[in-house]
Design a protein around this motif. Structure first.
Motif, PDB file in Angstrom:
ATOM      1  N   ALA A 165      47.883  27.495  28.364  1.00  0.00           N
ATOM      2  CA  ALA A 165      48.468  28.559  27.546  1.00  0.00           C
ATOM      3  C   ALA A 165      48.584  29.847  28.348  1.00  0.00           C
ATOM      4  O   ALA A 165      49.562  30.593  28.234  1.00  0.00           O
ATOM      5  N   VAL A 166      47.595  30.109  29.182  1.00  0.00           N
ATOM      6  CA  VAL A 166      47.642  31.316  30.028  1.00  0.00           C
ATOM      7  C   VAL A 166      48.727  31.164  31.092  1.00  0.00           C
ATOM      8  O   VAL A 166      49.474  32.101  31.370  1.00  0.00           O
ATOM      9  N   LYS A 167      48.835  29.978  31.662  1.00  0.00           N
ATOM     10  CA  LYS A 167      49.763  29.755  32.763  1.00  0.00           C
ATOM     11  C   LYS A 167      51.215  29.733  32.309  1.00  0.00           C
ATOM     12  O   LYS A 167      52.084  30.382  32.897  1.00  0.00           O
ATOM     13  N   PHE A 168      51.500  28.992  31.230  1.00  0.00           N
ATOM     14  CA  PHE A 168      52.874  28.774  30.829  1.00  0.00           C
ATOM     15  C   PHE A 168      53.336  29.721  29.730  1.00  0.00           C
ATOM     16  O   PHE A 168      54.493  30.122  29.703  1.00  0.00           O
ATOM     17  N   ALA A 169      52.448  30.058  28.793  1.00  0.00           N
ATOM     18  CA  ALA A 169      52.838  30.917  27.670  1.00  0.00           C
ATOM     19  C   ALA A 169      52.575  32.390  27.944  1.00  0.00           C
ATOM     20  O   ALA A 169      52.814  33.235  27.081  1.00  0.00           O
ATOM     21  N   LYS A 170      52.080  32.692  29.163  1.00  0.00           N
ATOM     22  CA  LYS A 170      51.800  34.083  29.556  1.00  0.00           C
ATOM     23  C   LYS A 170      50.800  34.753  28.600  1.00  0.00           C
ATOM     24  O   LYS A 170      50.871  35.961  28.356  1.00  0.00           O
ATOM     25  N   TYR A 171      49.877  33.953  28.072  1.00  0.00           N
ATOM     26  CA  TYR A 171      48.864  34.490  27.169  1.00  0.00           C
ATOM     27  C   TYR A 171      47.774  35.169  27.989  1.00  0.00           C
ATOM     28  O   TYR A 171      47.266  34.620  28.960  1.00  0.00           O
ATOM     29  N   ILE A 172      47.428  36.406  27.631  1.00  0.00           N
ATOM     30  CA  ILE A 172      46.390  37.170  28.326  1.00  0.00           C
ATOM     31  C   ILE A 172      45.155  37.229  27.421  1.00  0.00           C
ATOM     32  O   ILE A 172      45.125  38.005  26.463  1.00  0.00           O
ATOM     33  N   PRO A 173      44.157  36.396  27.702  1.00  0.00           N
ATOM     34  CA  PRO A 173      42.969  36.360  26.841  1.00  0.00           C
ATOM     35  C   PRO A 173      41.976  37.466  27.213  1.00  0.00           C
ATOM     36  O   PRO A 173      42.065  38.066  28.300  1.00  0.00           O
ATOM     37  N   PRO A 174      41.021  37.730  26.328  1.00  0.00           N
ATOM     38  CA  PRO A 174      39.931  38.654  26.690  1.00  0.00           C
ATOM     39  C   PRO A 174      39.124  38.086  27.851  1.00  0.00           C
ATOM     40  O   PRO A 174      39.128  36.877  28.106  1.00  0.00           O
ATOM     41  N   VAL A 175      38.413  38.978  28.543  1.00  0.00           N
ATOM     42  CA  VAL A 175      37.613  38.565  29.698  1.00  0.00           C
ATOM     43  C   VAL A 175      36.583  37.520  29.298  1.00  0.00           C
ATOM     44  O   VAL A 175      36.347  36.530  29.996  1.00  0.00           O
ATOM     45  N   SER A 176      35.984  37.704  28.137  1.00  0.00           N
ATOM     46  CA  SER A 176      34.938  36.781  27.696  1.00  0.00           C
ATOM     47  C   SER A 176      35.492  35.376  27.467  1.00  0.00           C
ATOM     48  O   SER A 176      34.816  34.380  27.744  1.00  0.00           O
ATOM     49  N   ASP A 177      36.724  35.283  26.992  1.00  0.00           N
ATOM     50  CA  ASP A 177      37.317  33.958  26.767  1.00  0.00           C
ATOM     51  C   ASP A 177      37.596  33.253  28.091  1.00  0.00           C
ATOM     52  O   ASP A 177      37.424  32.031  28.202  1.00  0.00           O
ATOM     53  N   SER A 178      38.061  34.009  29.099  1.00  0.00           N
ATOM     54  CA  SER A 178      38.315  33.396  30.410  1.00  0.00           C
ATOM     55  C   SER A 178      37.017  32.898  31.024  1.00  0.00           C
ATOM     56  O   SER A 178      36.954  31.795  31.587  1.00  0.00           O
ATOM     57  N   GLU A 179      35.966  33.704  30.931  1.00  0.00           N
ATOM     58  CA  GLU A 179      34.670  33.288  31.466  1.00  0.00           C
ATOM     59  C   GLU A 179      34.126  32.095  30.685  1.00  0.00           C
ATOM     60  O   GLU A 179      33.513  31.176  31.254  1.00  0.00           O
ATOM     61  N   GLY A 180      34.344  32.100  29.376  1.00  0.00           N
ATOM     62  CA  GLY A 180      33.907  30.970  28.558  1.00  0.00           C
ATOM     63  C   GLY A 180      34.646  29.698  28.924  1.00  0.00           C
ATOM     64  O   GLY A 180      34.086  28.599  28.857  1.00  0.00           O
ATOM     65  N   ASN A 181      35.926  29.815  29.300  1.00  0.00           N
ATOM     66  CA  ASN A 181      36.694  28.644  29.700  1.00  0.00           C
ATOM     67  C   ASN A 181      36.148  28.058  30.993  1.00  0.00           C
ATOM     68  O   ASN A 181      36.112  26.837  31.168  1.00  0.00           O
ATOM     69  N   GLN A 182      35.711  28.922  31.913  1.00  0.00           N
ATOM     70  CA  GLN A 182      35.086  28.438  33.152  1.00  0.00           C
ATOM     71  C   GLN A 182      33.793  27.691  32.834  1.00  0.00           C
ATOM     72  O   GLN A 182      33.485  26.658  33.434  1.00  0.00           O
ATOM     73  N   GLN A 183      33.054  28.179  31.856  1.00  0.00           N
ATOM     74  CA  GLN A 183      31.804  27.528  31.488  1.00  0.00           C
ATOM     75  C   GLN A 183      32.064  26.145  30.892  1.00  0.00           C
ATOM     76  O   GLN A 183      31.295  25.204  31.110  1.00  0.00           O
TER      77      GLN A 183
END
Length: 306
Positions: free
Chosen positions: A273-291
């Motif tokens: 969604a971030v790559k193709f839909a250009k969605y910019i999530p909060p920092v905490s969501d990006s870090e949570g995705n790495q986890q």
């Protein structure tokens, strides 16, 4: 008595003159045609709509010496917003050579008041149908002498074709040698285990600034790339060009833990969604995705294969 008869005759004449007499006009665009050539016949009737009811002509599709090709719609002619005439064009042809008379057709005009009817006919028109006329104006030319047939010898064509084939083989061999000479050496396989390599690669993600949109997108692209590389090394299969759906199907097939599949699906779809839909999530969501990726890798390490 003579005065009475004169008065009646004058009255009748006046009545007839007060009613405009209908007129039929026939025109043809050409009187001479070649066999199969077309000509147009126009029929126009002029009359008073208040005084007459008209029965229009009906030309059949085929009649002696002539064929009906097409007929236009009946056009109405108006004068002072009143119907004053009808017009129709007929396209005809002939395939019989000779001089023929196109026949006349009846147009019936019934008086609006009374039972009297007037029958008028279209003009019969002559049409000459002939073959193509030979051109007698051009000058006659001498008959040319017989020309001997030149014998064609394809030998030199075969020689040229063989030479081109040899040249092509030489170029292919040279290209193969140059490519083999300039071929880059294969990259050495990491001495780290797939798990250690993945964890080490995730530490490099700290260099991305998750408050900058461009860095956020690159962060998630790199994160999924690390996971693909881990799965490729872990299962000894190439997942670099697999779609997200293909990878999730492989995880479901290879690992019994449903938690691995759920975490992998959530993380990969979020990054897509971030790559193709250009969605910019909060920092905490990006870090949570790495986890989530870390957790999925940890579960794979401890989960038995199917």
């Amino acid at each position: 008595m003579q005065k009475i008869l004169l008065t009646v005759a004058t009255s009748c004449l006046t009545f007839l003159l007060s009613s405009a007499q209908p007129v039929v006009k026939t025109t043809i665009d050409k009187n001479e045609i070649l066999i199969g050539q077309q000509f147009k016949l126009k029929v126009q009737a002029t009359f008073s709509d208040d005084d007459y009811f008209i029965k229009w002509i009906n030309i059949p599709d085929s009649l002696q010496h002539f064929e009906l090709v097409e007929k236009s719609k009946i056009d109405s002619i108006f004068t002072n917003q009143k119907l004053s005439g009808l017009l129709q064009t007929f396209t005809l042809t002939s395939f019989d050579s000779g001089k023929w008379i196109f026949p006349a057709f009846n147009i019936n005009f019934n008086l609006a008041k009374g039972d009297t009817a007037i029958n008028l006919f279209t003009d019969s028109v002559p049409v000459i149908v002939s073959f193509s006329i030979a051109d007698t104006t051009s000058t006659l030319k001498d008959i040319k002498a017989i020309k001997e047939v030149e014998v064609f010898n394809p030998f030199w064509y075969w020689v040229a074709g063989g030479g081109l084939m040899v040249l092509l083989l030489i170029l292919v061999y040279w290209w193969y040698r140059v490519k083999k000479k300039n071929k880059k050496p294969e990259l050495t396989v990491s001495k780290l285990s797939p798990f250690e390599e993945a964890m080490e690669a995730m530490n490099t993600l700290k260099t991305f600034n998750l408050s900058v949109p461009k860095d956020v997108q690159q962060y998630h692209i790199k994160l999924i790339e690390i996971y693909r590389n881990y799965l490729s090394r872990k299962e000894d299969k190439d997942y670099s060009n697999k779609t997200t759906g293909d990878i999730l199907i492989a995880i479901k097939t290879n690992y019994s833990s449903k938690e691995v599949l759920n975490k992998s699906a959530t993380a990969m779809r979020f990054s897509n969604a971030v790559k193709f839909a250009k969605y910019i999530p909060p920092v905490s969501d990006s870090e949570g995705n790495q986890q989530l990726i870390k957790d999925a890798i940890g579960l794979i390490e401890t989960s038995p294969s199917n």
